[in-house]
Write a protein that holds these residues in place. Structure first.
Motif, PDB file in Angstrom:
ATOM      1  N   GLN A  89       0.833  -1.196   0.000  1.00 30.55           N
ATOM      2  CA  GLN A  89       0.000   0.000   0.000  1.00 30.55           C
ATOM      3  C   GLN A  89       0.872   1.253   0.000  1.00 30.55           C
ATOM      4  OE1 GLN A  89      -2.878   0.885   3.270  1.00 30.55           O
ATOM      5  NE2 GLN A  89      -4.355   0.425   1.655  1.00 30.55           N
ATOM      6  N   MET A  90       0.437   2.241  -0.765  1.00 34.64           N
ATOM      7  CA  MET A  90       1.135   3.531  -0.826  1.00 34.64           C
ATOM      8  C   MET A  90       0.154   4.582  -1.301  1.00 34.64           C
ATOM      9  SD  MET A  90       3.515   3.083  -4.291  1.00 34.64           S
ATOM     10  CE  MET A  90       4.319   1.600  -3.720  1.00 34.64           C
ATOM     11  N   SER A  91       0.568   5.830  -1.242  1.00 34.63           N
ATOM     12  CA  SER A  91      -0.290   6.905  -1.743  1.00 34.63           C
ATOM     13  C   SER A  91      -0.294   6.883  -3.268  1.00 34.63           C
ATOM     14  CB  SER A  91       0.206   8.263  -1.238  1.00 34.63           C
ATOM     15  OG  SER A  91       1.454   8.569  -1.821  1.00 34.63           O
ATOM     16  N   VAL A  92      -1.350   7.449  -3.831  1.00 28.63           N
ATOM     17  CA  VAL A  92      -1.451   7.529  -5.287  1.00 28.63           C
ATOM     18  C   VAL A  92      -0.274   8.307  -5.854  1.00 28.63           C
ATOM     19  CG1 VAL A  92      -2.812   8.517  -7.178  1.00 28.63           C
ATOM     20  CG2 VAL A  92      -3.947   7.208  -5.383  1.00 28.63           C
ATOM     21  N   GLU A  93       0.109   9.410  -5.190  1.00 31.53           N
ATOM     22  CA  GLU A  93       1.233  10.184  -5.730  1.00 31.53           C
ATOM     23  C   GLU A  93       2.534   9.400  -5.669  1.00 31.53           C
ATOM     24  OE1 GLU A  93       1.920  13.889  -3.677  1.00 31.53           O
ATOM     25  OE2 GLU A  93       2.273  12.895  -1.763  1.00 31.53           O
ATOM     26  N   GLN A  94       2.704   8.573  -4.656  1.00 32.53           N
ATOM     27  CA  GLN A  94       3.917   7.753  -4.572  1.00 32.53           C
ATOM     28  C   GLN A  94       3.927   6.717  -5.692  1.00 32.53           C
ATOM     29  OE1 GLN A  94       4.491   5.814  -0.788  1.00 32.53           O
ATOM     30  NE2 GLN A  94       6.470   4.975  -1.373  1.00 32.53           N
ATOM     31  N   GLN A  95       2.764   6.114  -5.966  1.00 32.15           N
ATOM     32  CA  GLN A  95       2.699   5.145  -7.064  1.00 32.15           C
ATOM     33  C   GLN A  95       2.985   5.830  -8.405  1.00 32.15           C
ATOM     34  OE1 GLN A  95      -1.069   3.282  -8.129  1.00 32.15           O
ATOM     35  NE2 GLN A  95       0.012   1.392  -8.620  1.00 32.15           N
ATOM     36  N   ILE A  96       2.429   7.012  -8.608  1.00 29.38           N
ATOM     37  CA  ILE A  96       2.703   7.755  -9.844  1.00 29.38           C
ATOM     38  C   ILE A  96       4.206   8.020  -9.967  1.00 29.38           C
ATOM     39  CG2 ILE A  96       2.414   9.998 -10.990  1.00 29.38           C
ATOM     40  CD1 ILE A  96      -0.518   9.957  -9.907  1.00 29.38           C
ATOM     41  N   ASP A  97       4.835   8.402  -8.848  1.00 29.72           N
ATOM     42  CA  ASP A  97       6.257   8.717  -8.854  1.00 29.72           C
ATOM     43  C   ASP A  97       7.110   7.493  -9.153  1.00 29.72           C
ATOM     44  OD1 ASP A  97       8.307  10.688  -8.503  1.00 29.72           O
ATOM     45  OD2 ASP A  97       8.710   9.908  -6.506  1.00 29.72           O
ATOM     46  N   GLU A  98       6.800   6.376  -8.502  1.00 30.83           N
ATOM     47  CA  GLU A  98       7.636   5.179  -8.624  1.00 30.83           C
ATOM     48  C   GLU A  98       7.358   4.354  -9.879  1.00 30.83           C
ATOM     49  OE1 GLU A  98       7.428   2.836  -5.047  1.00 30.83           O
ATOM     50  OE2 GLU A  98       8.041   4.537  -3.782  1.00 30.83           O
ATOM     51  N   VAL A  99       6.185   4.522 -10.452  1.00 28.29           N
ATOM     52  CA  VAL A  99       5.832   3.719 -11.627  1.00 28.29           C
ATOM     53  C   VAL A  99       5.778   4.600 -12.884  1.00 28.29           C
ATOM     54  CG1 VAL A  99       4.103   2.190 -12.668  1.00 28.29           C
ATOM     55  CG2 VAL A  99       4.574   2.045 -10.207  1.00 28.29           C
ATOM     56  N   LEU A 100       4.824   5.489 -12.932  1.00 32.21           N
ATOM     57  CA  LEU A 100       4.592   6.271 -14.148  1.00 32.21           C
ATOM     58  C   LEU A 100       5.717   7.262 -14.436  1.00 32.21           C
ATOM     59  CD1 LEU A 100       2.830   7.093 -16.516  1.00 32.21           C
ATOM     60  CD2 LEU A 100       1.552   8.581 -14.951  1.00 32.21           C
ATOM     61  N   SER A 101       6.111   8.012 -13.432  1.00 33.53           N
ATOM     62  CA  SER A 101       7.146   9.020 -13.656  1.00 33.53           C
ATOM     63  C   SER A 101       8.460   8.370 -14.088  1.00 33.53           C
ATOM     64  CB  SER A 101       7.334   9.852 -12.384  1.00 33.53           C
ATOM     65  OG  SER A 101       8.137  10.975 -12.612  1.00 33.53           O
ATOM     66  N   ASP A 102       8.810   7.253 -13.440  1.00 34.27           N
ATOM     67  CA  ASP A 102      10.014   6.529 -13.855  1.00 34.27           C
ATOM     68  C   ASP A 102       9.858   5.967 -15.265  1.00 34.27           C
ATOM     69  OD1 ASP A 102      11.112   7.139 -11.401  1.00 34.27           O
ATOM     70  OD2 ASP A 102      11.089   5.090 -10.632  1.00 34.27           O
ATOM     71  N   ASP A 103       8.648   5.490 -15.588  1.00 34.96           N
ATOM     72  CA  ASP A 103       8.388   4.968 -16.934  1.00 34.96           C
ATOM     73  C   ASP A 103       8.626   6.037 -18.008  1.00 34.96           C
ATOM     74  OD1 ASP A 103       7.819   2.272 -16.721  1.00 34.96           O
ATOM     75  OD2 ASP A 103       5.736   2.454 -17.381  1.00 34.96           O
ATOM     76  N   LEU A 104       8.284   7.281 -17.692  1.00 33.28           N
ATOM     77  CA  LEU A 104       8.487   8.352 -18.669  1.00 33.28           C
ATOM     78  C   LEU A 104       9.962   8.489 -19.042  1.00 33.28           C
ATOM     79  CD1 LEU A 104       6.067  11.035 -17.198  1.00 33.28           C
ATOM     80  CD2 LEU A 104       5.805   9.862 -19.397  1.00 33.28           C
ATOM     81  N   VAL A 105      10.830   8.295 -18.073  1.00 35.16           N
ATOM     82  CA  VAL A 105      12.270   8.381 -18.335  1.00 35.16           C
ATOM     83  C   VAL A 105      12.725   7.193 -19.179  1.00 35.16           C
ATOM     84  CG1 VAL A 105      14.569   8.416 -17.285  1.00 35.16           C
ATOM     85  CG2 VAL A 105      12.674   9.650 -16.190  1.00 35.16           C
ATOM     86  N   LEU A 106      12.395   5.994 -18.719  1.00 35.75           N
ATOM     87  CA  LEU A 106      12.865   4.780 -19.403  1.00 35.75           C
ATOM     88  C   LEU A 106      12.268   4.639 -20.797  1.00 35.75           C
ATOM     89  CD1 LEU A 106      12.739   2.405 -16.326  1.00 35.75           C
ATOM     90  CD2 LEU A 106      14.802   3.307 -17.449  1.00 35.75           C
ATOM     91  N   HIS A 107      10.975   4.876 -20.909  1.00 37.10           N
ATOM     92  CA  HIS A 107      10.348   4.732 -22.221  1.00 37.10           C
ATOM     93  C   HIS A 107      10.606   5.945 -23.114  1.00 37.10           C
ATOM     94  CE1 HIS A 107       8.829   0.866 -21.321  1.00 37.10           C
ATOM     95  NE2 HIS A 107       8.048   1.285 -20.341  1.00 37.10           N
TER      96      HIS A 107
END
Length: 194
Positions: free
Chosen positions: A101-119
């Motif tokens: 469990q985590m906050s929505v903003e933490q999930q966005i940071d760890e998943v989506l935001s990182d994905d933007l860099v890698l992809h």
């Protein structure tokens, strides 16, 4: 301002610039991800934006499809996620994730935001753009990747472990120990920097 929202905004801007620089004939070019073209990379990123909205019971706003207009599809998805990050009530909502469990903003940071860099690297490689990542982002992602427990990393490398058709990382690609950190990061996450 919120660091997570600022980091997302900066990374989304960089990804947007890469989309805008793709020439019309390049959308079918192969990306470093074996199953994806350049257009597929953007489709994945837009789908991940939709996934980040689900915990706050939102959907992507109506927009052109990635098939019709990749840039417009991304821009609309970006606005939707930024609205969540800019709302303390929504951003702080707790949600269940594969890692707990985590906050929505933490999930966005760890998943989506990182994905933007890698992809963003994938999209740049597929379309002949500058594929250099921000050094600060590389260092941050490297640190995060090294912190992934071995059993979770193994699960991330197992196709379908998080659901049908989902593959998080490929098998590690060996790169020299003295290679640039960006290359070592890509190799660790299963991408061939060459």
């Amino acid at each position: 301002m919120n660091q997570i929202a600022d980091r997302y905004r900066r990374r989304a801007e960089a990804f947007e610039q890469k989309i805008a620089a793709v020439r019309p004939g390049q959308w079918s070019e192969q990306s470093p991800c074996a199953a994806w073209t350049a257009r597929d990379v953007v489709a994945h990123i837009v789908a991940m934006h939709a996934a980040m909205l689900r915990p706050v019971h939102r959907d992507l706003s109506p927009a052109p499809s990635v098939g019709d207009d990749p840039l417009a599809a991304f821009l609309a998805a970006r606005v939707d996620v930024q609205a969540v990050l800019d709302s303390p009530e929504l951003a702080e909502t707790e949600c269940d994730t594969p890692t707990g469990q985590m906050s929505v903003e933490q999930q966005i940071d760890e998943v989506l935001s990182d994905d933007l860099v890698l992809h963003g690297w994938d999209l740049a490689r597929a379309t002949g753009q500058d594929d250099a990542m921000d050094p600060g982002d590389v260092a941050r992602l490297w640190s995060s990747a090294l912190a992934i427990p071995a059993d979770l990393m193994e699960k991330c490398r197992t196709p379908g472990a998080f659901g049908p058709g989902i593959e998080v990382y490929g098998p590690e690609v060996t790169v020299p120990d003295d290679a640039p950190l960006q290359d070592r990061l890509l190799g660790l996450l299963g991408l061939d920097p060459r």
